[in-house]
Motif scaffolding. Structure first.
Motif, mmCIF file in Angstrom:
data_model
loop_
_atom_site.group_PDB
_atom_site.id
_atom_site.type_symbol
_atom_site.label_atom_id
_atom_site.label_comp_id
_atom_site.label_asym_id
_atom_site.label_seq_id
_atom_site.Cartn_x
_atom_site.Cartn_y
_atom_site.Cartn_z
ATOM 1 N N ARG B 49 0.827 -1.217 0.000
ATOM 2 C CA ARG B 49 0.000 0.000 0.000
ATOM 3 C C ARG B 49 0.854 1.256 0.000
ATOM 4 O O ARG B 49 0.381 2.335 -0.362
ATOM 5 C CB ARG B 49 -0.950 -0.013 1.188
ATOM 6 C CG ARG B 49 -2.042 -1.101 1.055
ATOM 7 C CD ARG B 49 -2.652 -1.452 2.390
ATOM 8 N NE ARG B 49 -3.150 -0.258 3.051
ATOM 9 C CZ ARG B 49 -4.292 0.329 2.766
ATOM 10 N NH1 ARG B 49 -5.064 -0.198 1.848
ATOM 11 N NH2 ARG B 49 -4.666 1.423 3.387
ATOM 12 N N ASN B 52 1.784 2.175 -3.950
ATOM 13 C CA ASN B 52 0.905 3.095 -4.693
ATOM 14 C C ASN B 52 0.337 4.184 -3.774
ATOM 15 O O ASN B 52 -0.587 4.891 -4.136
ATOM 16 C CB ASN B 52 -0.200 2.344 -5.442
ATOM 17 C CG ASN B 52 -1.088 1.540 -4.519
ATOM 18 O OD1 ASN B 52 -0.896 1.539 -3.303
ATOM 19 N ND2 ASN B 52 -2.067 0.867 -5.083
ATOM 20 N N LEU B 54 -1.488 4.252 -1.167
ATOM 21 C CA LEU B 54 -2.787 4.196 -0.492
ATOM 22 C C LEU B 54 -2.519 4.500 0.978
ATOM 23 O O LEU B 54 -3.372 4.986 1.714
ATOM 24 C CB LEU B 54 -3.399 2.800 -0.615
ATOM 25 C CG LEU B 54 -3.912 2.403 -1.995
ATOM 26 C CD1 LEU B 54 -4.444 0.994 -1.983
ATOM 27 C CD2 LEU B 54 -4.989 3.381 -2.449
ATOM 28 N N GLU B 55 -1.307 4.177 1.388
ATOM 29 C CA GLU B 55 -0.822 4.503 2.723
ATOM 30 C C GLU B 55 0.424 5.355 2.507
ATOM 31 O O GLU B 55 1.193 5.107 1.580
ATOM 32 C CB GLU B 55 -0.458 3.191 3.433
ATOM 33 C CG GLU B 55 -0.498 3.231 4.917
ATOM 34 C CD GLU B 55 -1.922 3.092 5.436
ATOM 35 O OE1 GLU B 55 -2.433 4.105 5.932
ATOM 36 O OE2 GLU B 55 -2.500 1.992 5.364
ATOM 37 N N ASN B 90 -2.678 10.637 -8.415
ATOM 38 C CA ASN B 90 -3.692 9.830 -9.088
ATOM 39 C C ASN B 90 -3.216 9.327 -10.442
ATOM 40 O O ASN B 90 -3.519 8.205 -10.847
ATOM 41 C CB ASN B 90 -4.989 10.622 -9.252
ATOM 42 C CG ASN B 90 -5.778 10.673 -7.954
ATOM 43 O OD1 ASN B 90 -5.606 9.802 -7.103
ATOM 44 N ND2 ASN B 90 -6.609 11.669 -7.793
ATOM 45 N N ARG B 93 -0.989 6.475 -9.792
ATOM 46 C CA ARG B 93 -1.759 5.280 -9.425
ATOM 47 C C ARG B 93 -2.365 4.600 -10.642
ATOM 48 O O ARG B 93 -2.550 3.392 -10.661
ATOM 49 C CB ARG B 93 -2.865 5.655 -8.447
ATOM 50 C CG ARG B 93 -2.332 5.866 -7.043
ATOM 51 C CD ARG B 93 -3.478 6.180 -6.117
ATOM 52 N NE ARG B 93 -3.021 6.421 -4.768
ATOM 53 C CZ ARG B 93 -3.655 7.218 -3.917
ATOM 54 N NH1 ARG B 93 -4.750 7.831 -4.289
ATOM 55 N NH2 ARG B 93 -3.184 7.368 -2.691
ATOM 56 N N ARG B 94 -2.680 5.395 -11.655
ATOM 57 C CA ARG B 94 -3.254 4.799 -12.851
ATOM 58 C C ARG B 94 -2.260 3.915 -13.586
ATOM 59 O O ARG B 94 -2.654 3.081 -14.390
ATOM 60 C CB ARG B 94 -3.811 5.888 -13.773
ATOM 61 C CG ARG B 94 -5.294 6.093 -13.530
ATOM 62 C CD ARG B 94 -5.848 7.243 -14.324
ATOM 63 N NE ARG B 94 -6.441 8.198 -13.406
ATOM 64 C CZ ARG B 94 -6.309 9.509 -13.488
ATOM 65 N NH1 ARG B 94 -5.612 10.042 -14.456
ATOM 66 N NH2 ARG B 94 -6.885 10.283 -12.604
ATOM 67 N N MET B 98 -3.807 -2.829 -9.027
ATOM 68 C CA MET B 98 -3.797 -3.528 -7.741
ATOM 69 C C MET B 98 -4.989 -4.471 -7.651
ATOM 70 O O MET B 98 -6.096 -4.114 -8.061
ATOM 71 C CB MET B 98 -3.844 -2.520 -6.588
ATOM 72 C CG MET B 98 -3.668 -3.170 -5.226
ATOM 73 S SD MET B 98 -3.358 -1.900 -3.967
ATOM 74 C CE MET B 98 -2.914 -2.913 -2.570
ATOM 75 N N PHE B 100 -6.978 -7.470 -4.932
ATOM 76 C CA PHE B 100 -7.157 -7.644 -3.498
ATOM 77 C C PHE B 100 -7.697 -9.037 -3.152
ATOM 78 O O PHE B 100 -8.231 -9.739 -4.000
ATOM 79 C CB PHE B 100 -8.161 -6.611 -2.980
ATOM 80 C CG PHE B 100 -7.835 -5.200 -3.384
ATOM 81 C CD1 PHE B 100 -7.112 -4.366 -2.554
ATOM 82 C CD2 PHE B 100 -8.251 -4.704 -4.617
ATOM 83 C CE1 PHE B 100 -6.807 -3.069 -2.920
ATOM 84 C CE2 PHE B 100 -7.952 -3.400 -5.004
ATOM 85 C CZ PHE B 100 -7.235 -2.586 -4.154
ATOM 86 N N ASN B 104 -13.052 -6.751 -4.314
ATOM 87 C CA ASN B 104 -13.483 -5.345 -4.289
ATOM 88 C C ASN B 104 -14.093 -4.867 -5.594
ATOM 89 O O ASN B 104 -13.831 -3.754 -6.042
ATOM 90 C CB ASN B 104 -12.314 -4.434 -3.891
ATOM 91 C CG ASN B 104 -11.788 -4.747 -2.505
ATOM 92 O OD1 ASN B 104 -12.442 -5.447 -1.749
ATOM 93 N ND2 ASN B 104 -10.626 -4.239 -2.182
#
Ligand SMILES: Nc1ncnc2c1ncn2[C@@H]1O[C@H](COP(=O)(O)OP(=O)(O)O)[C@@H](O)[C@H]1O
Ligand SMILES: [Mg+2]
Lengths: 236, 348
Positions: B49, B52, B54-55, B90, B93-94, B98, B100, B104
């Protein structure tokens, strides 16, 4: 038809013009605050969801302000709110009586309730979906509209239905500020003049309206749910 | 290439601080299938995480080809000395997909709309989106399910949709966080095969997080073992399997090997005063040694446990043997084995 009406509810028949006017007033008292409350409740519910700790646009100050305001107005009983808001209403819409004067307190009575429900629904959207959207580089607005709101449509319909029904309840109290409506008609012409038939018909009308709203809500919620709910008999 | 340097991340909870990442540095090569294994709570998810973002790591930096270096400081991200904007984050990230453990997927969207998620509102025409979605669905073998809702799919199919969705923007890197942990063995195998195929066909770099050594063994080229927020061991999967150094690594290696029961055997052999040895034959061993030794050193081998496997096309064997015979002869035999690249470990 008319003679049937005359026979079952003679007093109501005598006051039929007033009755239809009251129905119209109730419709206005329901629709105008309803639409405004829907929009505001959605906005506040979204704000509470995204600005909370761990939200996609954390903002402690904004969250706390909205949260406190909602809590305060939620804890004031509606009849008190009606009186309390009179000066503010007069300032905002120029009068504190009639349908116009009742819209403001109805919105104040409805929004906190609806906001909390929207918040609960949105917070319960699977955080995994939010995470997936974030991982795909979705913007905050993209996540709000394309994930939170989109995924929660059936639940949002459910809470909108509940709120609409409770708003009908509130409109009947708006008579206290001279807004008319079925509620005050039932009290003034029914109970006040000992015409039980008027009270009975008013109850039936409200009951039918509530049932129709509920049925419509259920139908739309079911229609928008794309999850086949499988009752699992075996453990998983 | 992806280079993670000195990642640190601590979660401050009411119950105390949790160090999720403790000075983690890793380099992942292009086109590589890189595994990260560790027990629950080791910090694996936090690590991916933080790739990318997310964290946000407390400190450390990430360098990625085509995107430059992003540095974390005090919980904020910087690039080229300036605060990294949400927009460019963003955008970054594209270019990183990812997947899971729980897929999701968007339940209220069809398979098509799930896969089209990142393609829409992006200036692409309807035809373009349509073409790309079906290209992706073909890639994962689900073109016939385009109009179906996720609830009508099996777990393995859901993960395939999630993979298609994650690949929509042609990312060079795919992060997989326990993507097969909720799947049955068949579905697991088919998803792992798909990841392998995608790696080969698209040159996709894949980071695979798992707590199962079998997953590492089936797909990964290299592996990092994590424990308490630290990478305690790293190397090619073959090397780590054939010569685990840390106890935790050995545990993971044993978890997929029939040698796991060795402890019991050691105890009973110690009590009985028997000679118990563990012999590891790696890719450098190519002679029939056992029968040779038996003949020349007058000793008897009793194979108690054995495990043979192929990792990345190379054979790896290990066996636990009880040896009966004269101690002198046994020692000579063991020396002979060592000369022939067999690793010998005295167990009892
Ligand atoms: N968002 C979070 N808030 C607080 N603690 C967290 C959070 N995410 C992870 N942790 C903690 O950090 C540690 C590592 O977690 P994680 O990276 O999920 O491990 P793994 O994926 O290896 O099971 C755990 O102790 C976990 O409880
Ligand atoms: Mg995890």
């Amino acid at each position: 038809m008319n003679s049937f009406f005359k026979a079952v509810a003679p007093n109501l028949y005598a006051y039929r013009e007033r009755f239809f006017m009251s129905c119209g007033q109730t419709a206005m008292l329901f629709l105008i605050p309803g639409v405004i409350s829907f929009v505001l409740g959605m906005i506040f519910g979204i704000i509470l969801t995204v600005t909370r700790e761990g939200g996609i646009k954390q903002n402690r100050i904004l969250f706390n302000i909205v949260n406190v305001v909602i809590n305060v107005f939620r804890s004031i009983p509606f009849v008190i709110l009606l009186i309390f808001l009179i000066p503010f209403t007069r300032f905002l819409v120029g009068t504190s009586i009639g349908v116009r004067g009742a819209v403001v307190p109805l919105v104040f009575g409805c929004v906190p309730f609806f906001t909390r429900q929207v918040e609960t629904v949105l917070v319960n959207v699977d955080p995994g979906k939010i995470e997936a959207a974030r991982s795909m580089g979705s913007s905050v607005m993209g996540i709000i509209f394309r994930v939170y709101l989109h995924e929660a449509v059936p639940e949002l319909i459910r809470v909108t239905t509940i709120t609409a029904i409770s708003l009908i309840g509130l409109t009947t109290m708006a008579g206290a500020v001279g807004a008319g409506g079925i509620g005050s008609f039932a009290i003034n012409y029914g109970q006040g003049q000992h015409h039980q038939d008027i009270v009975n018909v008013c109850v039936i009308v409200l009951l039918v309206v509530v049932c129709l709203i509920q049925a419509l809500g259920n139908f739309l919620a079911r229609k928008t749910t794309n999850r086949t709910i499988i009752l699992r008999t075996h453990s998983r | 290439m992806i280079r993670i340097e000195n990642y640190n991340k601590t979660f401050h909870l009411k119950s105390g601080d949790v160090v999720a990442l403790d000075d983690v540095s890793l380099t992942i090569k292009d086109g590589e299938k890189y595994g990260v294994i560790g027990y629950s709570g080791a910090g694996k998810s936090t690590l991916v995480r933080c790739i990318n973002f997310l964290e946000t790591p407390d400190s450390g930096s990430l360098t990625m080809d085509g995107f430059g270096t992003i540095t974390a400081n005090d919980g904020k991200l910087y690039k080229d000395g300036r605060l990294l904007s949400e927009k460019s984050l963003n955008q970054m990230r594209r270019s990183v997909g990812m997947i899971f453990q729980h897929f999701n997927l968007f339940d209220r969207s069809t398979v098509f709309d799930n896969v089209a998620y990142t393609l829409k509102y992006n200036g692409k025409s309807k035809e373009e989106i349509y073409r790309r979605v079906f290209e992706l669905l073909d890639l994962v073998g689900l073109a016939d399910k385009a109009d179906v809702f996720p609830s009508q799919l099996s777990g393995g199919q859901k993960q395939r949709v999630a993979i298609a969705r994650a690949l929509a923007n042609n990312p060079k890197l795919l992060l997989s966080d326990e993507a097969t942990s909720a799947l049955d063995p068949d579905a697991t195998e088919s998803i792992l095969r798909l990841l392998n195929d995608l790696n080969r066909k698209l040159g996709l770099t894949i980071v695979i997080i798992t707590h199962e050594m079998s997953v590492i063994k089936t797909v990964c080229d290299r592996v990092a073992v994590m424990e308490k927020g630290k990478v305690v061991e790293e190397g090619t999967v073959y090397d780590v399997f054939s010569l685990p150094i840390m106890p935790i690594t050995e545990k993971f290696v044993n978890s997929t090997s029939s040698l796991a029961k060795v402890d019991e055997l050691v105890r009973s052999s110690q009590e009985a005063g028997e000679h118990l040895y563990k012999l590891v034959f790696d890719k450098n061993v190519d002679k029939p040694l056992i029968s040779y030794m038996s003949r020349n050193f007058f000793i008897d081998f009793n194979i108690m446990l054995a495990n043979l496997e192929t990792i990345g096309g190379n054979g790896l064997g290990a066996m636990v043997v009880r040896i009966d015979g004269d101690q002198d002869n046994i020692d000579k035999a063991m020396d002979y084995l060592k000369e022939n690249n067999v690793r010998v470990e005295v167990l009892a």
